[in-house]
Design an enzyme around this catalytic site. Structure first.
Site, PDB file in Angstrom:
ATOM      1  N   GLY A  49     -26.732   4.902  13.730  1.00 29.21           N
ATOM      2  CA  GLY A  49     -25.438   5.554  13.591  1.00 29.21           C
ATOM      3  C   GLY A  49     -25.058   6.289  14.857  1.00 29.21           C
ATOM      4  O   GLY A  49     -24.851   7.500  14.860  1.00 29.21           O
TER       5      GLY A  49
ATOM      6  N   GLU B 156     -28.444  11.895  17.227  1.00 31.99           N
ATOM      7  CA  GLU B 156     -28.020  10.973  16.171  1.00 31.99           C
ATOM      8  C   GLU B 156     -29.104   9.952  15.877  1.00 31.99           C
ATOM      9  O   GLU B 156     -29.977   9.689  16.722  1.00 31.99           O
ATOM     10  CB  GLU B 156     -26.789  10.181  16.626  1.00 31.99           C
ATOM     11  CG  GLU B 156     -25.475  10.878  16.512  1.00 31.99           C
ATOM     12  CD  GLU B 156     -24.348   9.896  16.779  1.00 31.99           C
ATOM     13  OE1 GLU B 156     -23.476   9.774  15.909  1.00 31.99           O
ATOM     14  OE2 GLU B 156     -24.337   9.270  17.853  1.00 31.99           O
TER      15      GLU B 156
ATOM     16  N   SER C 165     -31.241  21.078   9.766  1.00 33.31           N
ATOM     17  CA  SER C 165     -29.947  21.156   9.097  1.00 33.31           C
ATOM     18  C   SER C 165     -30.052  21.191   7.581  1.00 33.31           C
ATOM     19  O   SER C 165     -29.130  21.683   6.915  1.00 33.31           O
ATOM     20  CB  SER C 165     -29.055  19.990   9.526  1.00 33.31           C
ATOM     21  OG  SER C 165     -29.635  18.754   9.165  1.00 33.31           O
TER      22      SER C 165
ATOM     23  N   ASP D  30     -22.436   6.318  16.824  1.00 31.18           N
ATOM     24  CA  ASP D  30     -21.030   6.329  17.224  1.00 31.18           C
ATOM     25  C   ASP D  30     -20.677   7.536  18.079  1.00 31.18           C
ATOM     26  O   ASP D  30     -19.919   7.431  19.053  1.00 31.18           O
ATOM     27  CB  ASP D  30     -20.127   6.301  15.989  1.00 31.18           C
ATOM     28  CG  ASP D  30     -20.401   7.456  15.039  1.00 31.18           C
ATOM     29  OD1 ASP D  30     -19.571   8.383  14.954  1.00 31.18           O
ATOM     30  OD2 ASP D  30     -21.456   7.444  14.389  1.00 31.18           O
TER      31      ASP D  30
ATOM     32  N   SER E  25     -21.864  12.328   1.030  1.00 34.31           N
ATOM     33  CA  SER E  25     -23.063  11.682   0.511  1.00 34.31           C
ATOM     34  C   SER E  25     -23.986  12.674  -0.170  1.00 34.31           C
ATOM     35  O   SER E  25     -24.949  12.284  -0.819  1.00 34.31           O
ATOM     36  CB  SER E  25     -23.822  10.984   1.646  1.00 34.31           C
ATOM     37  OG  SER E  25     -24.302  11.940   2.584  1.00 34.31           O
TER      38      SER E  25
ATOM     39  N   LYS F 235     -24.300  23.153   5.256  1.00 29.61           N
ATOM     40  CA  LYS F 235     -22.946  22.804   4.828  1.00 29.61           C
ATOM     41  C   LYS F 235     -22.268  23.898   4.001  1.00 29.61           C
ATOM     42  O   LYS F 235     -21.026  23.995   3.983  1.00 29.61           O
ATOM     43  CB  LYS F 235     -22.975  21.512   4.018  1.00 29.61           C
ATOM     44  CG  LYS F 235     -23.286  20.252   4.812  1.00 29.61           C
ATOM     45  CD  LYS F 235     -22.102  19.819   5.642  1.00 29.61           C
ATOM     46  CE  LYS F 235     -22.302  18.432   6.237  1.00 29.61           C
ATOM     47  NZ  LYS F 235     -21.119  17.982   6.994  1.00 29.61           N
TER      48      LYS F 235
END
Length: 337
Positions: free
Chosen positions: A222, A218, A318, A224, A92, A67
């Protein structure tokens, strides 16, 4: 939110909001500031998967996750007037830390909206980098609504966790580095929350190695983005119950949704138990601390949903920001099951 519908292959495709040139520009800007994280190999992982695997270790990135790339790229490109008003985001944990450290490095005040059940280690690190943290009850309000309200009141600039072109371009430098170092890959497995990392890596991959298949992964709870990918219509999920806290995003963004459709070749999901097993492998065999979200891509590789036997495969870890007590509890619970 009205349903957003896209159809792959219907007529001319719009010009994407993020290009490969944007990723190259981000790479230049980030040079000397971000860590060019290592790519490791493991004969044990090769044996288990039946593939030749190259693991990109973003758990060694500053703030412990990929990130930081997108946050620093986006914040660096703000106008001075926007920097002076301060930056606000919601996260989060990993994007929170990335914005906080970027703000400290660039001399920009930062405010972070975090759910009250965010991992304590991530909240402590965010505050340690100098950010102001505002906690909220995710069952009572949405972070986007709260952010908009605070930003308007105080005139702050919002840099969201994933749905921002400079954030996507910064995250794409992960794929750029991997594709430049590991040649002739057949597959790339990437975790997916809001789709920023997957979008950026997809753009870099398809430019440098167009035959490489990009697979987004995913958590089952979750899912989606997976449902959105396969239906062509934006799907949502509300507060998914998964240990992958970095992938609890409610839906893909207006920028990332079309990019995922354009640059990903498939989307799959994995169970939380599979995440624990992937974490255990890294901790015990590779001596790497990996958080649940960070293990998503590897869990997808090992799930058997994609036939990788005899193939050359890239995998992105990640992040590695995990509370040790929580991780030990996960390992213990899995051993007792």
């Amino acid at each position: 939110m009205q349903p957003i519908e896209y159809r792959r292959g219907d007529g001319p495709q719009p010009v994407p909001p993020v290009s490969f040139e944007d990723i190259l520009s981000a790479s230049d800007l980030l040079s000397g500031t971000v860590n060019q994280t290592p790519i490791i190999t493991s004969r044990t992982l090769d044996s288990i998967s039946g593939a030749t695997v190259f693991v990109k270790c973003e758990n060694f990135q500053r703030t412990g996750a990929f990130k930081f790339r997108g946050a620093f790229n986006a914040m660096s490109r703000l106008r001075e007037s926007d920097k002076e008003r301060g930056v606000l985001t919601y996260s989060s944990g990993n994007h929170a830390q990335a914005i906080a450290l970027s703000g400290r490095l660039l001399g920009v005040s930062t405010t972070i909206i975090m759910p009250d059940d965010a991992p304590a280690i991530k909240k402590a690190a965010t505050e340690g980098y100098g950010a102001r943290v505002i906690s909220y009850d995710k069952h009572a309000t949405t972070r986007e609504e709260l952010a908009a309200e605070i930003a308007e009141k105080h005139g702050m600039t919002i840099i969201p966790p994933y749905d921002h072109p400079h954030v996507v371009a910064g995250q794409g430098t992960v794929g750029l580095e991997l594709m430049q170092a590991a040649h002739e890959l057949d597959y790339l497995f990437v975790c997916c929350g809001g789709g920023g990392l997957l979008s950026g890596c997809g753009i870099a991959t398809k430019h440098l190695q167009p035959n490489c298949q990009v697979i987004g992964v995913e958590p089952e709870a979750g899912d989606d983005a997976t449902r959105s990918f396969h239906s062509g219509t934006l799907q949502k999920v509300h507060n998914p119950d998964t240990i992958a806290d970095g992938a609890r995003t409610p839906y893909l963004g207006k920028i990332t949704f079309p990019l995922v459709l354009q640059y990903a070749d498939n989307m799959i999901t994995v169970s939380d138990s599979a995440l624990v097993e992937a974490m255990r492998f890294f901790w015990e065999r590779a001596k790497l601390i990996v958080e649940p979200t960070g293990a998503l891509a590897t869990a997808g590789l090992l799930s058997g949903q994609i036939d990788v036997k005899g193939k050359r495969v890239g995998v992105v870890i990640s992040g590695g920001n995990v509370d040790l007590n929580s991780a030990c509890a996960l390992f213990s619970a899995r051993s007792d099951a």
